[in-house]
Structure formats: C-alpha cells, structure tokens
Write a protein that holds these residues in place. Structure first.
Motif, PDB file in Angstrom:
ATOM      1  N   ALA A 226       0.826  -1.214   0.000  1.00 13.87           N
ATOM      2  CA  ALA A 226       0.000   0.000   0.000  1.00 13.87           C
ATOM      3  C   ALA A 226       0.853   1.254   0.000  1.00 13.87           C
ATOM      4  O   ALA A 226       0.333   2.359   0.181  1.00 13.87           O
ATOM      5  CB  ALA A 226      -0.924   0.003   1.206  1.00 13.87           C
ATOM      6  N   ASN A 227       2.146   1.088  -0.219  1.00  7.93           N
ATOM      7  CA  ASN A 227       3.108   2.204  -0.288  1.00  7.93           C
ATOM      8  C   ASN A 227       3.187   2.963   1.036  1.00  7.93           C
ATOM      9  O   ASN A 227       3.295   4.187   1.063  1.00  7.93           O
ATOM     10  CB  ASN A 227       2.749   3.166  -1.423  1.00  7.93           C
ATOM     11  CG  ASN A 227       3.945   4.015  -1.858  1.00  7.93           C
ATOM     12  OD1 ASN A 227       5.101   3.671  -1.593  1.00  7.93           O
ATOM     13  ND2 ASN A 227       3.678   5.123  -2.517  1.00  7.93           N
ATOM     14  N   GLU A 228       3.137   2.205   2.136  1.00  6.62           N
ATOM     15  CA  GLU A 228       3.276   2.803   3.458  1.00  6.62           C
ATOM     16  C   GLU A 228       4.712   2.684   3.938  1.00  6.62           C
ATOM     17  O   GLU A 228       5.340   1.627   3.806  1.00  6.62           O
ATOM     18  CB  GLU A 228       2.343   2.114   4.458  1.00  6.62           C
ATOM     19  CG  GLU A 228       0.864   2.282   4.135  1.00  6.62           C
ATOM     20  CD  GLU A 228      -0.025   1.468   5.042  1.00  6.62           C
ATOM     21  OE1 GLU A 228      -1.263   1.590   4.922  1.00  6.62           O
ATOM     22  OE2 GLU A 228       0.513   0.694   5.870  1.00  6.62           O
ATOM     23  N   ALA A 229       5.221   3.743   4.518  1.00  4.32           N
ATOM     24  CA  ALA A 229       6.556   3.727   5.110  1.00  4.32           C
ATOM     25  C   ALA A 229       6.471   3.186   6.528  1.00  4.32           C
ATOM     26  O   ALA A 229       5.437   3.306   7.188  1.00  4.32           O
ATOM     27  CB  ALA A 229       7.146   5.133   5.126  1.00  4.32           C
ATOM     28  N   PRO A 230       7.539   2.569   7.023  1.00  7.32           N
ATOM     29  CA  PRO A 230       7.532   2.151   8.430  1.00  7.32           C
ATOM     30  C   PRO A 230       7.457   3.362   9.344  1.00  7.32           C
ATOM     31  O   PRO A 230       7.913   4.458   8.988  1.00  7.32           O
ATOM     32  CB  PRO A 230       8.861   1.413   8.581  1.00  7.32           C
ATOM     33  CG  PRO A 230       9.727   1.911   7.466  1.00  7.32           C
ATOM     34  CD  PRO A 230       8.800   2.226   6.341  1.00  7.32           C
ATOM     35  N   ASP A 231       6.873   3.175  10.512  1.00  3.15           N
ATOM     36  CA  ASP A 231       6.748   4.252  11.483  1.00  3.15           C
ATOM     37  C   ASP A 231       8.130   4.821  11.801  1.00  3.15           C
ATOM     38  O   ASP A 231       9.026   4.075  12.210  1.00  3.15           O
ATOM     39  CB  ASP A 231       6.095   3.713  12.758  1.00  3.15           C
ATOM     40  CG  ASP A 231       5.678   4.802  13.725  1.00  3.15           C
ATOM     41  OD1 ASP A 231       6.476   5.733  13.957  1.00  3.15           O
ATOM     42  OD2 ASP A 231       4.558   4.722  14.263  1.00  3.15           O
ATOM     43  N   PRO A 232       8.330   6.126  11.632  1.00  3.43           N
ATOM     44  CA  PRO A 232       9.656   6.716  11.879  1.00  3.43           C
ATOM     45  C   PRO A 232      10.132   6.565  13.315  1.00  3.43           C
ATOM     46  O   PRO A 232      11.340   6.613  13.578  1.00  3.43           O
ATOM     47  CB  PRO A 232       9.458   8.193  11.521  1.00  3.43           C
ATOM     48  CG  PRO A 232       8.239   8.238  10.673  1.00  3.43           C
ATOM     49  CD  PRO A 232       7.370   7.112  11.125  1.00  3.43           C
ATOM     50  N   SER A 233       9.187   6.371  14.245  1.00  3.69           N
ATOM     51  CA  SER A 233       9.581   6.238  15.649  1.00  3.69           C
ATOM     52  C   SER A 233       9.980   4.813  16.021  1.00  3.69           C
ATOM     53  O   SER A 233      10.396   4.564  17.158  1.00  3.69           O
ATOM     54  CB  SER A 233       8.426   6.681  16.553  1.00  3.69           C
ATOM     55  OG  SER A 233       7.340   5.765  16.482  1.00  3.69           O
ATOM     56  N   ALA A 234       9.876   3.870  15.081  1.00  5.73           N
ATOM     57  CA  ALA A 234      10.202   2.478  15.384  1.00  5.73           C
ATOM     58  C   ALA A 234      11.684   2.322  15.685  1.00  5.73           C
ATOM     59  O   ALA A 234      12.535   3.006  15.102  1.00  5.73           O
ATOM     60  CB  ALA A 234       9.801   1.584  14.221  1.00  5.73           C
ATOM     61  N   ASP A 235      11.992   1.405  16.593  1.00  4.06           N
ATOM     62  CA  ASP A 235      13.388   1.090  16.900  1.00  4.06           C
ATOM     63  C   ASP A 235      13.961   0.073  15.921  1.00  4.06           C
ATOM     64  O   ASP A 235      15.176  -0.007  15.745  1.00  4.06           O
ATOM     65  CB  ASP A 235      13.486   0.517  18.321  1.00  4.06           C
ATOM     66  CG  ASP A 235      12.885   1.430  19.365  1.00  4.06           C
ATOM     67  OD1 ASP A 235      13.247   2.623  19.370  1.00  4.06           O
ATOM     68  OD2 ASP A 235      12.053   0.950  20.157  1.00  4.06           O
TER      69      ASP A 235
END
Length: 436
Positions: free
Chosen positions: A279-288
């Motif tokens: 779905a062209n979603e980026a991973p959450d930027p806050s993820a470790d």
C-alpha cells in the motif's frame, strides 16, 4: 495451569485431506459453543492463519526439533481458557529428521506424545479397501507409546467401498470415527509454497462453513470429543522482543510470521506497528526496528519496486537503526529480484543480494545458525534454530555473511544471510534460540 483435553489430527502422508478435516472440526466444535485452541505441529507459517479463522482463536506452532521445552511450555500456556485443543500434524505422523534437535526429531508423533494428545489418523482410502487397515494398524503399532484414537477414512467412493474399508478396520481393531465421501470441490487453492494465504482466499468463511457441515454429516463429532485427553500441564516462557517499537511489514507480500514470536513480544510490552509496503506505506519513523518477514514478494515485485514512499522510508530508517528481513523480506532488502518471467525488479538496495525465480531451486528444511554479527536482539555467537522454504536462486550475494548455517544434521548450507551496516537478512525463518 490445567491443560484442556486435546487431540492431534495426522495422516500417513501429505495430501490426504487432514487440513480439510482440521478446519471443519475446528469450526464444528466452535459452533457447538466450545472454546477451541488450535496448534500446528512443525514449521508452518500458512496453516495457523487458517486455523485462526476456523476456530476464531489464535493458533500456534509447536516444534519438537526447533523449540526448547521452555518455549513449548510457554506456547502451550496459550491454551488457557480453552475447552478443547485440536492440533494438526505436518507431513506423515512419524516424519522428521535424522538428527535430534531441542526435544526430538520434529515429528508430529513426538508432539502428540509430549502433549498426551491421542492421534486421529486421516487415511485416503482411494484405490484400496481392506488394505487401508494394514496402514492404520502399522501406524497404531509403530510406536505403542503414542496414544491412538482412531481413523477417519477419506475419499470413499461408494457405500460398498465404505463397507469393505470398515470391515478391514474392524478386523484390525481400529476405531472408525468417520467416513468422508469423495468430493472434488473441498480442496483449498494452492501455489508453489503450498496453500494460498488465508487472507487471499476468495471466500474463506464460506469454505470453512462448508467443511464443518461436511464433517457433521459424515464424522462422529461426539466420539472425537470423547477421545480427547488432557496431558501434563506445561509452563515456560515466550521469546522476548528485540526492541520496544517494532515496525512490521504486514500484507499479502509479507505475512509469514510465527505467532509465538509476536505474542511473546507483545506480552513483554513491545509495540508492534504494522505497515504495508504494497500500500506504499513507510515504516513508522519512531520504530526502533523494522522487520520484513517472509511472504510472496516475487508475486508483487513490480509494485514494490514502484512504491517510493515505502522504499524511501525504509532506506531512511536503515541509515541509523536496524532493519531485518527473513526469506521474502531478505529478498526485498536486496538490490534486485528477478521474477519467473525473467523481468528484473529493483528492490530496496540495502543489501547487495540479487535473487531469481527464473532459475528456480528448491530449498527446504530445518536450519541451525551461529551468528557472526548481532541480529534481532541476539549477540554475535548466538545459536538459532529455524526453517527454510523457498524456490529462489541467489545470483549475487556480495555482503558479509551473517551466520554459519547448517541443516538439521549439521551439513553446511550456503545461504548464510547477509549484513551491511544496520541491515541484516536471512533465508531461514527464526523459530527459537538454541539451548543445547
């Protein structure tokens, strides 16, 4: 914890119809108002999703080769609150490997014996009649310690065929729990790794309801319930999370995750943050940590190559924080993936890996690995157990090897995984950390 009574559905071999029986039985018992806990014996990341849909309760794998007793105990505790356990075996009842693992050789019979679950053997009687009883008797007597509940005769051609097959079972002293007539419309759709994924089935709910109705008409559900036996209660622990916030790729291209891992991570307080590369979603930027599990990226390679929001987010994360991929996720982290038509698709480019489905090569089996570098919260030197199953061929793998990898018998495996900066990848799907 008091272990609820359980049974294990198995067969002499693959392809006998045990998954149809399993799904129909799970749903029939659930329709009767029972809380049904499904399990899968062996390393399978597709069947548990079907079990979950049928039982309306999460399913888990149990594996006597790859899992230490503490992990088996932690997983079996997930049956708390259930009225009955129904487990499905893999391959044939006694099929395993040659070298003992954490608790055995990986057979479904070992799972049944360990948990105390009587075996319901699904036998395809097509092309035979009384002779099927010799097969059943052999399985019943091969290891008398394995509890044996009886048989379900599948693909019976006619009432006369049923009478003859039952006659053989009566003479052998085998309990017949049901006889299923031959039906060509009850098979589940398949592709090269086995069944299609549950989320891809065009009408899974209707299919499962049909299996349940079919079983009710031809199998003695009450007799099966009566054979269920409660084994010794197990205690243990589930895996701890490799990070506090884990961005998990989750869609039809990336879905092969073992439920015990995610449950253990969540139970320890980790946040699992799903995102969809398709779905062209980026991973959450806050993820470790970003984790791309296995799946079918080869079927969606063009879409993945074109989804720049997903790719740019993944690449940005990898600049400062860890990214890991398993099997299909490993391929998606590489430079390119060549599909079965020979078309090259540019992937994330975080690793130098180039894989091809045009040149198919079958890879299947347990894996034991000693890490040469840290991965998913494990230090270098950690020993892991897992499983590999794919048809891709490595054309280029220029990065440093991640691990020394062997098969179940310790023979070296060339697919060692890769590491480059903050990015790691393996072809094996991790099941547990080795303890012995």
């Amino acid at each position: 914890m008091t272990m609820p009574p359980g049974i294990l559905i198995s067969a002499p071999s693959s392809g006998t119809g045990k998954t149809t029986v399993m799904l129909g039985l799970l749903r029939a018992l659930a329709e009767d108002g029972l809380a049904v806990q499904p399990f899968k014996s062996g390393p399978d990341y597709i069947d548990p999703a079907f079990h979950h849909a049928a039982a309306r309760r999460p399913a888990f794998n149990l594996d006597t080769w790859a899992m230490p007793s503490t992990l088996v105990g932690g997983i079996s505790e997930q049956a708390k609150g259930a009225d009955i356990v129904v487990a499905e075996g893999s391959m044939g009842l006694f099929d395993g490997v040659a070298t003992r693992g954490e608790g055995g050789f990986g057979s479904s019979a070992e799972t049944a014996l360990m948990m105390g679950w009587p075996v319901v053997l699904v036998i395809d009687v097509g092309g035979q009649a009384q002779s099927a009883a010799a097969t059943a008797l052999g399985f019943k007597s091969y290891n008398p310690e394995v509890p044996f509940a009886g048989v379900i005769l599948n693909r019976c051609a006619s009432p006369r065929h049923e009478r003859l097959a039952r006659l053989g079972m009566d003479q052998a002293g085998i309990n017949v729990l049901g006889v299923l007539p031959r039906r060509g419309d009850l098979t589940l759709p398949e592709r090269h790794l086995g069944l299609i994924q549950a989320i891809e089935h065009p009408d899974l709910e209707a299919a499962i309801a049909g299996y349940a109705a079919f079983l009710r008409s031809h199998v003695d559900i009450e007799a099966i319930k009566a054979t269920a036996r409660a084994g010794d209660a197990k205690t243990g622990t589930l895996p701890r999370p490799p990070a506090q916030r884990i961005a998990l790729a989750r869609d039809t291209a990336f879905s092969f995750t073992y439920p015990h891992l995610l449950t253990g991570w969540r139970n320890s307080g980790a946040e699992v943050l799903p995102f969809s590369p398709l779905a062209n979603e980026a991973p959450d930027p806050s993820a470790d940590l970003v984790w791309l599990p296995g799946g079918y990226p080869e079927l969606h390679a063009g879409t993945l190559a074109a989804n720049q929001t997903y790719l740019s987010g993944l690449r940005k994360h990898a600049q400062t924080k860890p990214v890991h991929g398993e099997c299909g996720g490993y391929m998606a982290l590489g430079t390119a993936l060549i599909d079965k038509e020979g078309t090259r698709h540019e992937m994330a480019g975080l690793l130098g890996l180039v894989t091809s489905y045009e040149k198919r090569k079958f890879h299947l089996g347990y894996r034991q690995a000693t890490l040469q570098a840290p991965m998913l919260g494990f230090d270098a030197g950690a020993r892991l157990r897992g499983h590999e199953f794919h048809y891709s061929t490595i054309l280029e793998e220029p990065d440093a090897p991640l691990a020394n990898v062997g098969d179940a018998d310790g023979n070296p495996v060339p697919e060692t995984g890769s590491i480059k900066g903050n990015v790691t990848g393996t072809f094996f799907h991790m099941i547990s950390e080795a303890t012995s």
